[in-house]
Design an enzyme around this catalytic site. Structure first.
Site, PDB file in Angstrom:
ATOM      1  N   GLY A 162       0.796  -1.225   0.000  1.00 28.04           N
ATOM      2  CA  GLY A 162       0.000   0.000   0.000  1.00 28.04           C
ATOM      3  C   GLY A 162       0.830   1.276   0.000  1.00 28.04           C
ATOM      4  O   GLY A 162       1.857   1.389  -0.676  1.00 28.04           O
TER       5      GLY A 162
ATOM      6  N   ASP B 127       6.941  -5.466  15.127  1.00 27.87           N
ATOM      7  CA  ASP B 127       5.639  -4.894  15.481  1.00 27.87           C
ATOM      8  C   ASP B 127       5.937  -3.567  16.171  1.00 27.87           C
ATOM      9  O   ASP B 127       6.600  -3.548  17.218  1.00 27.87           O
ATOM     10  CB  ASP B 127       4.905  -5.858  16.421  1.00 27.87           C
ATOM     11  CG  ASP B 127       3.511  -5.352  16.764  1.00 27.87           C
ATOM     12  OD1 ASP B 127       3.293  -4.124  16.755  1.00 27.87           O
ATOM     13  OD2 ASP B 127       2.642  -6.188  17.049  1.00 27.87           O
TER      14      ASP B 127
ATOM     15  N   LYS C 163     -16.222   0.691  13.841  1.00 27.37           N
ATOM     16  CA  LYS C 163     -17.446   0.317  14.571  1.00 27.37           C
ATOM     17  C   LYS C 163     -18.118   1.605  15.033  1.00 27.37           C
ATOM     18  O   LYS C 163     -17.429   2.551  15.424  1.00 27.37           O
ATOM     19  CB  LYS C 163     -17.107  -0.479  15.841  1.00 27.37           C
ATOM     20  CG  LYS C 163     -16.930  -1.973  15.640  1.00 27.37           C
ATOM     21  CD  LYS C 163     -18.271  -2.702  15.660  1.00 27.37           C
ATOM     22  CE  LYS C 163     -18.091  -4.156  15.277  1.00 27.37           C
ATOM     23  NZ  LYS C 163     -18.745  -4.536  14.057  1.00 27.37           N
ATOM     24  N   LEU C 164     -19.449   1.630  15.010  1.00 27.02           N
ATOM     25  CA  LEU C 164     -20.135   2.765  15.628  1.00 27.02           C
ATOM     26  C   LEU C 164     -19.743   2.786  17.105  1.00 27.02           C
ATOM     27  O   LEU C 164     -19.569   1.721  17.713  1.00 27.02           O
ATOM     28  CB  LEU C 164     -21.648   2.609  15.494  1.00 27.02           C
ATOM     29  CG  LEU C 164     -22.186   2.689  14.064  1.00 27.02           C
ATOM     30  CD1 LEU C 164     -23.693   2.453  14.048  1.00 27.02           C
ATOM     31  CD2 LEU C 164     -21.847   4.035  13.426  1.00 27.02           C
ATOM     32  N   LEU C 165     -19.621   3.960  17.672  1.00 27.18           N
ATOM     33  CA  LEU C 165     -19.136   4.050  19.057  1.00 27.18           C
ATOM     34  C   LEU C 165     -20.034   3.251  20.015  1.00 27.18           C
ATOM     35  O   LEU C 165     -19.548   2.636  20.969  1.00 27.18           O
ATOM     36  CB  LEU C 165     -19.042   5.519  19.494  1.00 27.18           C
ATOM     37  CG  LEU C 165     -18.467   5.771  20.878  1.00 27.18           C
ATOM     38  CD1 LEU C 165     -17.088   5.164  21.048  1.00 27.18           C
ATOM     39  CD2 LEU C 165     -18.426   7.274  21.173  1.00 27.18           C
ATOM     40  N   ALA C 166     -21.337   3.222  19.724  1.00 27.94           N
ATOM     41  CA  ALA C 166     -22.270   2.488  20.595  1.00 27.94           C
ATOM     42  C   ALA C 166     -21.943   0.996  20.624  1.00 27.94           C
ATOM     43  O   ALA C 166     -22.283   0.303  21.589  1.00 27.94           O
ATOM     44  CB  ALA C 166     -23.700   2.700  20.111  1.00 27.94           C
ATOM     45  N   ASN C 167     -21.292   0.488  19.556  1.00 30.50           N
ATOM     46  CA  ASN C 167     -20.974  -0.950  19.487  1.00 30.50           C
ATOM     47  C   ASN C 167     -19.488  -1.233  19.699  1.00 30.50           C
ATOM     48  O   ASN C 167     -19.045  -2.353  19.506  1.00 30.50           O
ATOM     49  CB  ASN C 167     -21.351  -1.509  18.104  1.00 30.50           C
ATOM     50  CG  ASN C 167     -22.798  -1.248  17.753  1.00 30.50           C
ATOM     51  OD1 ASN C 167     -23.632  -1.182  18.647  1.00 30.50           O
ATOM     52  ND2 ASN C 167     -23.094  -1.078  16.477  1.00 30.50           N
TER      53      ASN C 167
ATOM     54  N   ASN D 132     -15.435  10.857  10.960  1.00 31.59           N
ATOM     55  CA  ASN D 132     -16.081   9.914  10.052  1.00 31.59           C
ATOM     56  C   ASN D 132     -16.918   8.939  10.846  1.00 31.59           C
ATOM     57  O   ASN D 132     -16.470   8.433  11.878  1.00 31.59           O
ATOM     58  CB  ASN D 132     -15.017   9.162   9.238  1.00 31.59           C
ATOM     59  CG  ASN D 132     -15.568   8.575   7.964  1.00 31.59           C
ATOM     60  OD1 ASN D 132     -16.669   8.944   7.531  1.00 31.59           O
ATOM     61  ND2 ASN D 132     -14.832   7.674   7.377  1.00 31.59           N
TER      62      ASN D 132
ATOM     63  N   TYR E  95     -10.335   5.537  15.104  1.00 31.65           N
ATOM     64  CA  TYR E  95      -9.375   5.922  14.059  1.00 31.65           C
ATOM     65  C   TYR E  95      -9.186   7.452  14.052  1.00 31.65           C
ATOM     66  O   TYR E  95      -8.055   7.959  13.982  1.00 31.65           O
ATOM     67  CB  TYR E  95      -9.918   5.431  12.713  1.00 31.65           C
ATOM     68  CG  TYR E  95      -9.006   5.589  11.532  1.00 31.65           C
ATOM     69  CD1 TYR E  95      -7.861   4.802  11.389  1.00 31.65           C
ATOM     70  CD2 TYR E  95      -9.302   6.514  10.521  1.00 31.65           C
ATOM     71  CE1 TYR E  95      -7.043   4.937  10.270  1.00 31.65           C
ATOM     72  CE2 TYR E  95      -8.494   6.646   9.412  1.00 31.65           C
ATOM     73  CZ  TYR E  95      -7.363   5.849   9.285  1.00 31.65           C
ATOM     74  OH  TYR E  95      -6.553   5.987   8.183  1.00 31.65           O
TER      75      TYR E  95
HETATM   76  P1  NAD Z   1      -2.537  -0.970   4.517  1.00 33.49           P
HETATM   77  O1  NAD Z   1      -3.452  -1.682   5.483  1.00 33.49           O
HETATM   78  O2  NAD Z   1      -2.606  -1.351   3.078  1.00 33.49           O
HETATM   79  O3  NAD Z   1      -1.019  -1.104   5.012  1.00 33.49           O
HETATM   80  C1  NAD Z   1      -0.645  -0.846   6.360  1.00 33.49           C
HETATM   81  C2  NAD Z   1       0.618  -1.624   6.667  1.00 33.49           C
HETATM   82  O4  NAD Z   1       0.929  -1.387   8.046  1.00 33.49           O
HETATM   83  C3  NAD Z   1       0.448  -3.128   6.497  1.00 33.49           C
HETATM   84  O5  NAD Z   1       1.492  -3.658   5.717  1.00 33.49           O
HETATM   85  C4  NAD Z   1       0.462  -3.651   7.914  1.00 33.49           C
HETATM   86  O6  NAD Z   1       1.006  -4.969   8.039  1.00 33.49           O
HETATM   87  C5  NAD Z   1       1.341  -2.614   8.610  1.00 33.49           C
HETATM   88  N1  NAD Z   1       1.126  -2.631  10.058  1.00 33.49           N
HETATM   89  C6  NAD Z   1      -0.061  -2.648  10.723  1.00 33.49           C
HETATM   90  N2  NAD Z   1       0.149  -2.748  12.039  1.00 33.49           N
HETATM   91  C7  NAD Z   1       1.494  -2.773  12.225  1.00 33.49           C
HETATM   92  C8  NAD Z   1       2.321  -2.875  13.375  1.00 33.49           C
HETATM   93  N3  NAD Z   1       1.801  -2.977  14.605  1.00 33.49           N
HETATM   94  N4  NAD Z   1       3.662  -2.879  13.215  1.00 33.49           N
HETATM   95  C9  NAD Z   1       4.207  -2.811  11.969  1.00 33.49           C
HETATM   96  N5  NAD Z   1       3.461  -2.707  10.854  1.00 33.49           N
HETATM   97  C10 NAD Z   1       2.122  -2.696  10.973  1.00 33.49           C
HETATM   98  O7  NAD Z   1      -2.840   0.586   4.734  1.00 33.49           O
HETATM   99  P2  NAD Z   1      -2.656   1.815   3.714  1.00 33.49           P
HETATM  100  O8  NAD Z   1      -3.956   2.075   3.071  1.00 33.49           O
HETATM  101  O9  NAD Z   1      -1.457   1.649   2.882  1.00 33.49           O
HETATM  102  O10 NAD Z   1      -2.436   2.997   4.776  1.00 33.49           O
HETATM  103  C11 NAD Z   1      -1.161   3.436   5.207  1.00 33.49           C
HETATM  104  C12 NAD Z   1      -1.353   4.592   6.173  1.00 33.49           C
HETATM  105  O11 NAD Z   1      -2.112   5.639   5.559  1.00 33.49           O
HETATM  106  C13 NAD Z   1      -2.107   4.212   7.445  1.00 33.49           C
HETATM  107  O12 NAD Z   1      -1.563   4.921   8.539  1.00 33.49           O
HETATM  108  C14 NAD Z   1      -3.508   4.706   7.160  1.00 33.49           C
HETATM  109  O13 NAD Z   1      -4.234   4.955   8.323  1.00 33.49           O
HETATM  110  C15 NAD Z   1      -3.221   5.959   6.353  1.00 33.49           C
HETATM  111  N6  NAD Z   1      -4.363   6.372   5.513  1.00 33.49           N
HETATM  112  C16 NAD Z   1      -4.790   5.605   4.457  1.00 33.49           C
HETATM  113  C17 NAD Z   1      -5.846   6.050   3.683  1.00 33.49           C
HETATM  114  C18 NAD Z   1      -6.353   5.286   2.488  1.00 33.49           C
HETATM  115  O14 NAD Z   1      -7.262   5.760   1.810  1.00 33.49           O
HETATM  116  N7  NAD Z   1      -5.817   4.117   2.160  1.00 33.49           N
HETATM  117  C19 NAD Z   1      -6.493   7.255   3.983  1.00 33.49           C
HETATM  118  C20 NAD Z   1      -6.048   7.989   5.074  1.00 33.49           C
HETATM  119  C21 NAD Z   1      -4.969   7.549   5.819  1.00 33.49           C
END
Ligand code: NAD
Length: 460
Positions: free
Chosen positions: A231, A274, A308-312, A360, A366
């Site tokens: 990603g 991690d 998740k909705l905050l209520a859930n 959102n 988030y």
């Molecule tokens: P994705 O889920 O495709 O990739 C996220 C990567 O982070 C994965 O490879 C996952 O294994 C890794 N990861 C998760 N937890 C981890 C941990 N504890 N330690 C190490 N690695 C970990 O997500 P993405 O869409 O490429 O998003 C990347 C960033 O951009 C994120 O912070 C996301 O919140 C932000 N973001 C994405 C979007 C979107 O439209 N895709 C929009 C706004 C913000």
């Protein structure tokens, strides 16, 4: 993860049909290709007549000189240029002191909007409206923000409108020729800012330096990117490597195979980790120093959603998102800021989200974490200033990734179109903004957030 609708509406027969039906017709955006020209046509610099707009003359001079990479064809007036398709219009309003001063340059801008080339750029340069400004001065300055956001909504053909806002610094007023003003101008004019629209970027000091090569601004720098197995993270790692950095890619052990593939592709190294581990910061520093001799740039990209909705919302659903998206970053930053290895104009770039700005439904966890990122960089930046360091955030809107591919079709289709460019961004669009914040030219931009969202209307 691809938007077939864009190719359909830009095709001959299907394009005509879409036009007849009045459907949205997003343009194919101009994206960065090494060696391609910075802009797609002559650049018009507005703001005062030649001689009476000192700042506009200074900016025009820089654009002509080739200091931003290409020596550009710059004009100070559109008179007698009726057949020109403008590649960019730079409106320098930094000397405006009353709303009356806007009339002439903005009407001139209006006069050329129909003569912009596809993928053209409108960029304003102005000063921040501050509480101790005279009311008329603050009025004109704040008014310029409104102009940028409105013009961006009127542009078509993949053109974008953005603004650079200079604020007062401890070392005096930031001049229009400061390195980060030029860096931001280069970024906004270039194809690197394809999906940045309607945004204002604040330059708060004369810090930073313009790079020796705009193609390799990160030469000699060592960067770490978390969540880089796929990603947006993989795109960031690839873009930083393209810009000359040595890159350490980090992801969880379960993603080890794809992480190794990314590392091999960019001749970087992989660190399976991690980021929520208590010693993650120390492990990152140790790896970067042992394998590459230092650590200059850290990109906090790893992130998760558990909507998740905050209520859930169950406690573990809340806690896991906060733990990965913000608590881990805070802990790693503490270790970085205490390390003697992270002192050479260091850069922290964090991934926020438009959800952290606009909110959102279903994303209180988030949004808390992403709003948290924005607060974190605002407070972390000043802690880094003494070493020439800066911390900033990039807030993506709707980007085509595996994360967003999981959204149900109808919701996804609506979310894609609800922005000024009527399409989703690509991971590379986020990566280009991150690479800019990681560069030497961003040294005067600190604690800010830049949205990469095509000027979306709602939170992503
Ligand atoms: P994705 O889920 O495709 O990739 C996220 C990567 O982070 C994965 O490879 C996952 O294994 C890794 N990861 C998760 N937890 C981890 C941990 N504890 N330690 C190490 N690695 C970990 O997500 P993405 O869409 O490429 O998003 C990347 C960033 O951009 C994120 O912070 C996301 O919140 C932000 N973001 C994405 C979007 C979107 O439209 N895709 C929009 C706004 C913000």
């Amino acid at each position: 993860m691809s938007d077939k609708y864009i190719s359909l509406v830009n095709g001959g027969v299907t394009g005509n049909l879409a036009k007849k039906l009045g459907l949205p017709r997003p343009s194919v955006l101009r994206r960065q290709v090494t060696g391609a020209p910075l802009v797609t046509g002559p650049v018009l610099v507005l703001g005062g007549t030649v001689g009476s707009g000192k700042d506009a003359d200074a900016v025009a001079q820089i654009l002509v000189s080739g200091e931003l990479g290409d020596a550009l064809d710059v004009r100070r007036s559109a008179d007698g240029a009726s057949s020109v398709r403008w590649g960019a219009v730079v409106v320098v309003l930094s000397e405006a002191v009353h709303p009356d001063d806007l009339s002439a340059p903005v009407r001139e801008l209006g006069g050329v909007l129909r003569a912009l080339a596809p993928g053209a750029r409108v960029v304003t340069i102005s000063r921040a409206a501050l509480a101790d400004d005279a009311p008329a001065v603050a009025a004109v300055r704040q008014g310029i923000d409104g102009i940028v956001r409105s013009v961006a909504k009127e542009l078509r053909g993949g053109a974008t409108g953005n603004g650079i806002v200079l604020t007062s610094a401890t070392d005096g007023e930031v001049p229009v020729t400061a390195p980060s003003v030029l860096g931001a101008l280069q970024f906004f004019l270039s194809a690197k800012s394809a999906f940045v629209d309607g945004q204002l970027l604040t330059v708060s000091s004369s810090g930073g330096t313009t790079p020796a090569s705009w193609d390799r601004p990160l030469e000699g720098r060592v960067a770490v990117v978390t969540g880089a197995a796929r990603g947006i993270g993989a795109a960031i790692a690839t873009t930083l490597a393209r810009d000359g950095a040595k890159v350490v890619v980090v992801d969880v052990p379960a993603a080890g195979e794809s992480l190794a593939t990314v590392a091999n592709q960019i001749r970087g190294t992989a660190l399976q980790l991690d980021i929520t581990a208590p010693d993650a910061g120390a492990k990152i520093i140790d790896h970067a120093v042992a394998r590459h001799g230092g650590i200059d740039i850290v990109v906090h990209n790893a992130g998760i959603t558990r909507d998740k909705l905050l209520a859930n919302m169950k406690p573990e659903t809340w806690d896991s998102v906060l733990a990965v998206n913000i608590a881990a970053q805070l802990r790693i930053n503490e270790t970085l800021l205490a390390s003697p290895a992270f002192v050479d104009q260091p850069r922290i770039v964090s991934l926020a989200s438009t959800s952290g700005i606009a909110g959102n439904r279903g994303q209180t966890n988030y949004a808390a974490s992403k709003g948290g990122v924005i607060g974190m960089v605002r407070a972390t930046g000043p802690l880094m200033a003494a070493t020439g360091g800066v911390a900033n955030a990039v807030a993506p809107g709707f980007i085509e990734t595996e994360m967003t591919a999981r959204i149900p079709f109808a919701t996804r289709e609506v979310a894609r179109r609800l922005n000024s460019l009527q399409q989703a961004g690509l991971p590379v669009d986020v990566a280009e903004a991150v690479a800019f914040f990681a560069s030497p030219a961003a040294g005067g931009i600190n604690g800010t957030v830049l949205r990469v969202c095509g000027q979306n209307l709602v939170g992503a």
